[in-house]
Scaffold this motif. Structure first.
Motif, PDB file in Angstrom:
ATOM      1  N   LYS A   4      46.523  39.435  45.987  1.00 52.94           N
ATOM      2  CA  LYS A   4      45.816  39.404  44.701  1.00 52.94           C
ATOM      3  C   LYS A   4      44.311  39.535  44.892  1.00 52.94           C
ATOM      4  O   LYS A   4      43.634  40.233  44.135  1.00 52.94           O
ATOM      5  N   PHE A 119      45.253  37.570  37.307  1.00 49.24           N
ATOM      6  CA  PHE A 119      46.626  38.040  37.094  1.00 49.24           C
ATOM      7  C   PHE A 119      47.325  37.264  35.980  1.00 49.24           C
ATOM      8  O   PHE A 119      48.518  37.449  35.752  1.00 49.24           O
ATOM      9  N   PRO A 134      54.068  41.967  33.037  1.00 49.41           N
ATOM     10  CA  PRO A 134      53.037  41.196  33.755  1.00 49.41           C
ATOM     11  C   PRO A 134      51.810  42.019  34.174  1.00 49.41           C
ATOM     12  O   PRO A 134      50.820  41.451  34.628  1.00 49.41           O
ATOM     13  N   HIS A 135      51.907  43.344  34.000  1.00 48.13           N
ATOM     14  CA  HIS A 135      50.735  44.180  34.321  1.00 48.13           C
ATOM     15  C   HIS A 135      49.687  44.079  33.216  1.00 48.13           C
ATOM     16  O   HIS A 135      48.560  44.535  33.382  1.00 48.13           O
ATOM     17  N   ASN A 137      47.640  42.020  32.334  1.00 44.71           N
ATOM     18  CA  ASN A 137      46.883  40.829  32.728  1.00 44.71           C
ATOM     19  C   ASN A 137      45.380  41.068  32.543  1.00 44.71           C
ATOM     20  O   ASN A 137      44.953  42.159  32.154  1.00 44.71           O
ATOM     21  N   LEU A 139      43.028  41.381  34.715  1.00 44.91           N
ATOM     22  CA  LEU A 139      42.442  42.398  35.597  1.00 44.91           C
ATOM     23  C   LEU A 139      42.642  43.800  35.022  1.00 44.91           C
ATOM     24  O   LEU A 139      41.805  44.688  35.221  1.00 44.91           O
ATOM     25  N   ASN A 140      43.731  43.994  34.306  1.00 45.32           N
ATOM     26  CA  ASN A 140      43.987  45.300  33.708  1.00 45.32           C
ATOM     27  C   ASN A 140      42.959  45.635  32.632  1.00 45.32           C
ATOM     28  O   ASN A 140      42.669  46.813  32.388  1.00 45.32           O
ATOM     29  N   LEU A 143      40.179  47.038  34.547  1.00 50.19           N
ATOM     30  CA  LEU A 143      40.560  48.371  35.025  1.00 50.19           C
ATOM     31  C   LEU A 143      40.440  49.425  33.917  1.00 50.19           C
ATOM     32  O   LEU A 143      39.877  50.507  34.135  1.00 50.19           O
ATOM     33  N   THR A 144      40.945  49.108  32.728  1.00 57.27           N
ATOM     34  CA  THR A 144      40.874  50.097  31.641  1.00 57.27           C
ATOM     35  C   THR A 144      39.426  50.307  31.192  1.00 57.27           C
ATOM     36  O   THR A 144      39.029  51.423  30.874  1.00 57.27           O
TER      37      THR A 144
ATOM     38  N   MET B   1      59.231  42.080  39.066  1.00 57.42           N
ATOM     39  CA  MET B   1      58.192  42.768  39.866  1.00 57.42           C
ATOM     40  C   MET B   1      57.393  41.753  40.686  1.00 57.42           C
ATOM     41  O   MET B   1      56.983  40.723  40.138  1.00 57.42           O
ATOM     42  N   ASP B   3      53.901  40.823  43.070  1.00 54.63           N
ATOM     43  CA  ASP B   3      52.468  41.071  42.814  1.00 54.63           C
ATOM     44  C   ASP B   3      52.061  42.505  43.159  1.00 54.63           C
ATOM     45  O   ASP B   3      51.343  43.155  42.396  1.00 54.63           O
ATOM     46  N   VAL B   6      53.257  44.971  40.606  1.00 56.65           N
ATOM     47  CA  VAL B   6      52.448  44.883  39.381  1.00 56.65           C
ATOM     48  C   VAL B   6      51.155  45.678  39.550  1.00 56.65           C
ATOM     49  O   VAL B   6      50.747  46.455  38.678  1.00 56.65           O
ATOM     50  N   MET B   7      50.521  45.515  40.700  1.00 55.22           N
ATOM     51  CA  MET B   7      49.245  46.196  40.955  1.00 55.22           C
ATOM     52  C   MET B   7      49.430  47.701  41.020  1.00 55.22           C
ATOM     53  O   MET B   7      48.617  48.470  40.493  1.00 55.22           O
ATOM     54  N   LYS B   9      51.725  49.414  39.553  1.00 51.22           N
ATOM     55  CA  LYS B   9      51.959  49.879  38.172  1.00 51.22           C
ATOM     56  C   LYS B   9      50.650  49.974  37.391  1.00 51.22           C
ATOM     57  O   LYS B   9      50.415  50.945  36.658  1.00 51.22           O
ATOM     58  N   MET B  10      49.788  48.981  37.545  1.00 50.94           N
ATOM     59  CA  MET B  10      48.509  48.992  36.829  1.00 50.94           C
ATOM     60  C   MET B  10      47.704  50.255  37.142  1.00 50.94           C
ATOM     61  O   MET B  10      47.174  50.913  36.248  1.00 50.94           O
ATOM     62  N   ARG B  14      47.170  53.989  34.745  1.00 52.39           N
ATOM     63  CA  ARG B  14      45.881  54.624  34.432  1.00 52.39           C
ATOM     64  C   ARG B  14      45.881  56.075  34.884  1.00 52.39           C
ATOM     65  O   ARG B  14      45.433  56.974  34.184  1.00 52.39           O
ATOM     66  N   LEU B 143      42.988  54.831  42.941  1.00 52.45           N
ATOM     67  CA  LEU B 143      42.052  54.179  42.016  1.00 52.45           C
ATOM     68  C   LEU B 143      40.718  54.931  41.940  1.00 52.45           C
ATOM     69  O   LEU B 143      40.197  55.187  40.846  1.00 52.45           O
TER      70      LEU B 143
END
Lengths: 161, 161
Positions: A4, A119, A134-135, A137, A139-140, A143-144, B1, B3, B6-7, B9-10, B14, B143
């Motif tokens: 994480k 998270f 759970p995505h 979160n 942090l997303n 990111l966006t 999922m 951790d 999840v990351m 997927k995030m 995008r 990313l």
């Protein structure tokens, strides 16, 4: 670093790199240049600056980090298109000041969260949906907003001669 | 999922959302429009399209997923500035075809990697550095290319009337 923490670093490295690039660009542009359109008939630099401040301000309630600091900018720079006027909106100088102070304030607040916090769920998703998704979160949200920032940074760059 | 899943997927949410936005935009623009500059004196749409293909192509060796498919585009659209000519570069139609095929091919290759694979090191970092800097993983390549894509998507949007 655990997984994480690695992921949080990856996202914030991008966020801060882009903010720094925007800072460098804004510092290289005059107020007069920021009043110009990025391309004929398109948004002005001042509008994009106000738009970024409004979008970043809106992260505060979504992330549970407090109330918006500049609620009045939301209508001007997010709900409304660029009026192409200097009436009824802050000056470039005022927006530059908002931008700088906002970046300091957001960093302080962000630094107070742990990787586990990032998270956790944000305030625009229900507890029920978050279990399945759970995505969605905190942090997303960063990111966006990072890709959103990159999008408009690419446009602001066009003002530069 | 877990951790890591999840990351992954995030980040890929995008990446694919931005590719889809670019596809929609490219499909709405004529070849003639893509030969125009995004703003007076700035890059043309065709140059940005070639640039994106070249940058995405370059991910293949970095991620250990094979050789570049379009090595010739690297010099034209990455090392050289926009010549503002149609001589010596592929046509818009050829680039549209490269773009579509590339996106299918990259997705197939990306889908073959597990979440653990994405947190493994890429080929532009040494094993020694990777131990100290575990954020320099394969997912970080996606990313950084995602923010790069957002930056140029913001510019390509300006061609639209």
């Amino acid at each position: 670093m655990n997984d994480k923490q690695v992921m949080v670093k990856m996202v914030f490295d991008r966020w801060y790199a882009l903010l720094k690039n925007c800072d460098t660009l804004l510092n290289s542009l005059t107020d007069e240049q920021l009043l110009r359109e990025i391309a004929p008939g398109k948004n002005r630099g001042i509008y994009l600056l106000g738009h970024l401040i409004a979008v970043h301000d809106d992260m505060l309630p979504i992330l549970g980090l407090g109330d918006k600091q500049h609620a009045e900018l939301f209508e001007m720079f997010l709900k409304s298109p660029d009026s192409k006027s200097t009436e009824g909106i802050p000056s470039v100088g005022e927006l530059r000041s908002h931008w700088s102070k906002q970046n300091v304030m957001l960093k302080e607040k962000f630094d107070g969260l742990t990787a586990d916090d990032w998270f956790g769920k944000h305030n625009s998703v229900s507890a029920e949906d978050f279990i399945k998704e759970p995505h969605r979160n905190k942090l997303n949200i960063i990111l966006t907003r990072t890709t959103h920032l990159a999008y408009h940074h690419g446009q602001l760059m066009l003002i530069k001669q």
